[in-house]
Design a protein around this motif. Sequence first.
Motif, short mmCIF file in Angstrom:
data_model
loop_
_atom_site.label_atom_id
_atom_site.label_comp_id
_atom_site.label_asym_id
_atom_site.label_seq_id
_atom_site.Cartn_x
_atom_site.Cartn_y
_atom_site.Cartn_z
N ARG A 100 -3.92 -23.36 -1.77
CA ARG A 100 -3.17 -22.44 -0.90
C ARG A 100 -4.10 -21.35 -0.41
O ARG A 100 -4.96 -20.87 -1.14
CB ARG A 100 -2.00 -21.83 -1.66
CG ARG A 100 -1.17 -20.87 -0.83
CD ARG A 100 0.00 -20.31 -1.60
NE ARG A 100 1.01 -21.31 -1.86
CZ ARG A 100 1.96 -21.66 -0.99
NH1 ARG A 100 2.01 -21.11 0.19
NH2 ARG A 100 2.85 -22.57 -1.32
N CYS A 101 -3.93 -20.96 0.83
CA CYS A 101 -4.70 -19.85 1.38
C CYS A 101 -3.96 -18.55 1.06
O CYS A 101 -2.96 -18.24 1.69
CB CYS A 101 -4.86 -20.00 2.89
SG CYS A 101 -5.87 -21.40 3.35
N HIS A 102 -4.44 -17.84 0.08
CA HIS A 102 -3.77 -16.62 -0.36
C HIS A 102 -4.26 -15.37 0.36
O HIS A 102 -3.51 -14.43 0.52
CB HIS A 102 -4.01 -16.39 -1.86
CG HIS A 102 -3.30 -17.36 -2.72
ND1 HIS A 102 -1.94 -17.36 -2.88
CD2 HIS A 102 -3.75 -18.39 -3.46
CE1 HIS A 102 -1.59 -18.34 -3.69
NE2 HIS A 102 -2.68 -18.98 -4.05
N ASN A 103 -5.50 -15.34 0.76
CA ASN A 103 -6.07 -14.07 1.18
C ASN A 103 -5.41 -13.47 2.41
O ASN A 103 -5.55 -12.29 2.65
CB ASN A 103 -7.58 -14.16 1.35
CG ASN A 103 -8.05 -15.43 1.98
OD1 ASN A 103 -7.36 -16.43 1.99
ND2 ASN A 103 -9.24 -15.40 2.50
N VAL A 104 -4.65 -14.22 3.20
CA VAL A 104 -3.95 -13.61 4.33
C VAL A 104 -2.89 -12.63 3.84
O VAL A 104 -2.58 -11.66 4.49
CB VAL A 104 -3.33 -14.69 5.25
CG1 VAL A 104 -2.21 -15.40 4.56
CG2 VAL A 104 -2.87 -14.06 6.54
N TYR A 105 -2.34 -12.86 2.65
CA TYR A 105 -1.29 -12.00 2.14
C TYR A 105 -1.83 -10.78 1.41
O TYR A 105 -1.09 -9.84 1.15
CB TYR A 105 -0.38 -12.80 1.20
CG TYR A 105 0.18 -14.02 1.86
CD1 TYR A 105 1.11 -13.90 2.89
CD2 TYR A 105 -0.22 -15.29 1.50
CE1 TYR A 105 1.63 -15.03 3.52
CE2 TYR A 105 0.28 -16.42 2.12
CZ TYR A 105 1.21 -16.26 3.13
OH TYR A 105 1.69 -17.37 3.76
N GLU A 106 -3.11 -10.76 1.08
CA GLU A 106 -3.68 -9.65 0.34
C GLU A 106 -3.85 -8.39 1.17
O GLU A 106 -3.94 -7.30 0.65
CB GLU A 106 -5.06 -10.04 -0.23
CG GLU A 106 -4.99 -11.12 -1.29
CD GLU A 106 -6.36 -11.61 -1.72
OE1 GLU A 106 -7.37 -11.01 -1.30
OE2 GLU A 106 -6.42 -12.60 -2.46
N TYR A 107 -3.89 -8.54 2.47
CA TYR A 107 -4.21 -7.41 3.33
C TYR A 107 -3.04 -6.98 4.20
O TYR A 107 -3.23 -6.37 5.23
CB TYR A 107 -5.41 -7.76 4.21
CG TYR A 107 -6.58 -8.22 3.40
CD1 TYR A 107 -7.32 -7.32 2.63
CD2 TYR A 107 -6.94 -9.55 3.36
CE1 TYR A 107 -8.39 -7.75 1.86
CE2 TYR A 107 -8.02 -9.98 2.60
CZ TYR A 107 -8.73 -9.07 1.86
OH TYR A 107 -9.78 -9.49 1.10
N GLY A 108 -1.82 -7.30 3.81
CA GLY A 108 -0.66 -6.92 4.60
C GLY A 108 -0.40 -7.94 5.69
O GLY A 108 -0.88 -9.05 5.66
#
Length: 131
Positions: A100-108
């Motif tokens: 899963r690509c998580h990092n898009v959710y880490e920055y708002g």
Amino acid sequence: MRNTRVFIASDSEQASSKIALQFPNQTITVPGPILHIDLPAEGVDRDHGFLKVVIDFYALGECHTSILTPSGFSALANRRRIDPYQNLFKYEDSNRRIERCHNVYEYGPPPKVMNSQLYCRVVFNCSSREM
């Protein structure tokens, strides 16, 4: 998940065949020759090959869930999705896994324009690899 369909757009007949074997009676592919529009195509029907590329690109943009590969084609087609940041995965070649690509959710919330390498750590080298 009987109602789920897996759309396969690949420049590798071998990869397409492996996926179709894993999901019998659930796969959708566009028939036609594999064509890289940026490379010479000896012995390939360019008209049918180009039509397949266009249909693959359009169909990828209609998918509910995307698995990106190290390809600009899949990343650009993903941008056509209604919400390109939802249900987004990547194929991680180093450990041969889908993650899963998580990092898009880490920055708002995602910005209106974004480089896909930033939100999914996908490296674009325009090569195909065996799965």
